[in-house]
Write a protein that holds these residues in place. Structure first.
Motif, short mmCIF file in Angstrom:
data_model
loop_
_atom_site.label_atom_id
_atom_site.label_comp_id
_atom_site.label_asym_id
_atom_site.label_seq_id
_atom_site.Cartn_x
_atom_site.Cartn_y
_atom_site.Cartn_z
N ALA A 146 0.83 -1.21 0.00
CA ALA A 146 0.00 0.00 0.00
C ALA A 146 0.86 1.26 0.00
O ALA A 146 0.58 2.23 -0.73
CB ALA A 146 -0.93 -0.01 1.21
N LYS A 147 1.92 1.24 0.79
CA LYS A 147 2.79 2.42 0.89
C LYS A 147 3.50 2.68 -0.44
O LYS A 147 3.56 3.82 -0.92
CB LYS A 147 3.81 2.20 2.01
CG LYS A 147 4.72 3.40 2.24
CD LYS A 147 5.65 3.13 3.42
CE LYS A 147 6.57 4.33 3.64
NZ LYS A 147 7.50 4.10 4.78
N LEU A 148 4.04 1.61 -1.04
CA LEU A 148 4.76 1.77 -2.31
C LEU A 148 3.82 2.23 -3.43
O LEU A 148 4.20 3.06 -4.27
CB LEU A 148 5.43 0.45 -2.69
CG LEU A 148 6.26 0.46 -3.98
CD1 LEU A 148 7.38 1.48 -3.90
CD2 LEU A 148 6.83 -0.93 -4.26
N ALA A 149 2.60 1.68 -3.44
CA ALA A 149 1.63 2.04 -4.49
C ALA A 149 0.96 3.39 -4.23
O ALA A 149 0.34 3.96 -5.14
CB ALA A 149 0.58 0.96 -4.61
N VAL B 107 -1.19 -1.27 -7.95
CA VAL B 107 -1.02 -2.27 -6.90
C VAL B 107 -0.22 -3.46 -7.42
O VAL B 107 0.69 -3.97 -6.75
CB VAL B 107 -2.39 -2.71 -6.35
CG1 VAL B 107 -2.23 -3.90 -5.40
CG2 VAL B 107 -3.09 -1.56 -5.65
N GLU B 108 -0.53 -3.92 -8.62
CA GLU B 108 0.18 -5.07 -9.17
C GLU B 108 1.65 -4.75 -9.41
O GLU B 108 2.53 -5.61 -9.25
CB GLU B 108 -0.50 -5.54 -10.45
CG GLU B 108 -1.85 -6.22 -10.20
CD GLU B 108 -2.56 -6.64 -11.47
OE1 GLU B 108 -2.14 -6.19 -12.56
OE2 GLU B 108 -3.55 -7.40 -11.36
N ALA B 109 1.96 -3.50 -9.81
CA ALA B 109 3.36 -3.10 -9.98
C ALA B 109 4.10 -3.13 -8.65
O ALA B 109 5.26 -3.57 -8.57
CB ALA B 109 3.42 -1.70 -10.61
N ALA B 110 3.44 -2.67 -7.59
CA ALA B 110 4.06 -2.69 -6.26
C ALA B 110 4.27 -4.12 -5.77
O ALA B 110 5.31 -4.45 -5.19
CB ALA B 110 3.20 -1.90 -5.27
#
Length: 348
Positions: free
Chosen positions: A22-25, A50-53
């Motif tokens: 969640a933080k990265l996305a 989200v999928e990229a993260a």
């Protein structure tokens, strides 16, 4: 039977959490959960972030924790009662791929539908009691087993059927047009010049087998076939193909072309031809159905109808895992006739 642990096949980062994703996305924890759980109405932009993260962190969702957090078990049940090893293997592969992609476990059960109804229901009750699943993918002939369908409906358990014959609008399902596919095989043999035919049937309990038989025979009649079409009982197995092949080859006059309702039994027919001192295709042409690995493990290679068994498994599992309720419709996939060396013009 056991479960396949989908998560264990990935090299996930054991330290990454949903909070890290969640933080990265740059999205909420709830948004990550909605993407992981394949919930409907998630925008393509959010899903991509989200999928990229997830990919960057190499994060693997904890299916056990997801199950505890809600009413879903994140387990798909796959039910078999089919004598063809090729068919079961390919359906299993297709269902497994969808489970893997959607972070679910796969549970496989083989149940005997030939026992009395009371004993059969006891098997079903024990299976459901011992394995919590989000739903089941049903394969023929279980697809048309009314006792099973009624049991699942009473229990409120979702299911998707592969190649159903009865009550096609009772549940979502996937299929091919078996009758049209068998008709294509009939036209091929007719156009080669054959006029004496035999059919090796599949199990009476298997709806698709009946459609294949009828499609083949109806097309021959439409083309103008006048000679009686010889038939023998088969069971979708190699051994039954040998016995059925011997029976139809003993007819007078002998057929010059034999259509078997699946590749396993067609391979058995080819053995029966050899035992009778006949060559395929010089003396008898043989055609199967499925385009399984069997088709290229015999010699000559088998002419057959290709049906996308793996794709049917993938599609059935995807329908089952849709969070929005799918319509009770059949999704029809394509087939094709694969011509190889087991068919040729009849001997003069």
């Amino acid at each position: 039977m056991g479960e396949m642990n989908i998560a264990s096949t990935s090299r996930g980062n054991a330290h990454a959490t949903m909070e890290d994703v969640a933080k990265l996305a740059g999205v909420s924890l709830k948004s990550v959960s909605r993407v992981i759980n394949a919930e409907p109405h998630v925008s393509a932009k959010l899903r991509a972030k989200v999928e990229a993260a997830i990919a960057e962190l190499n994060y693997v969702p904890d299916t056990a924790a997801r199950s505890l957090a809600g009413s879903r078990a994140f387990i798909v049940g796959l039910l078999f009662d089919n004598p063809s090893p090729n068919y079961t293997m390919n359906i299993q592969k297709g269902v497994y791929e969808t489970c893997r992609d959607q972070q679910h476990h796969l549970r496989i059960d083989n149940i005997d539908s030939t026992v009395p109804a009371e004993k059969f229901e006891a098997q079903l009750a024990a299976m459901v009691r011992n394995s919590r699943c989000d739903g089941f993918v049903l394969t023929p002939p279980l697809t048309d087993n009314v006792v099973l369908l009624d049991f699942l409906d009473r229990s409120g358990i979702r299911y998707v059927r592969i190649a159903p014959d009865i009550q096609p609008d009772r549940s979502p399902g996937v299929c091919i047009d078996d009758a049209a596919a068998a008709a294509a095989a009939a036209r091929h043999l007719w156009e080669l010049g054959h006029r004496r035919f035999a059919v090796v049937r599949g199990p009476a309990s298997h709806g698709a087998a009946g459609r294949r038989r009828q499609g083949f025979i109806d097309e021959l009649h439409r083309l103008g076939a006048e000679n009686p079409i010889i038939e023998a009982e088969g069971n979708f197995s190699f051994e039954s193909g040998i016995a059925a092949g011997a029976k139809v080859l003993a007819a007078t006059p002998r057929p010059t072309a034999i259509f078997a309702a699946n590749d396993d039994s067609a391979a058995g027919v080819m053995v029966a031809c050899s035992q009778a001192g006949l060559k395929v295709p010089n003396d008898v042409s043989v055609c199967g159905f499925d385009d399984s690995w069997v088709a290229k493990s015999v010699w000559p290679y088998l002419t057959t109808v290709y049906q996308p068994i793996e794709e049917m498994g993938r599609a059935a599992a995807a329908l089952l895992l849709r969070r929005d309720e799918p319509d009770n419709v059949l999704h029809e996939l394509d087939f094709s006739l694969v011509v190889r060396a087991s068919t040729a013009p009849p001997p003069q």
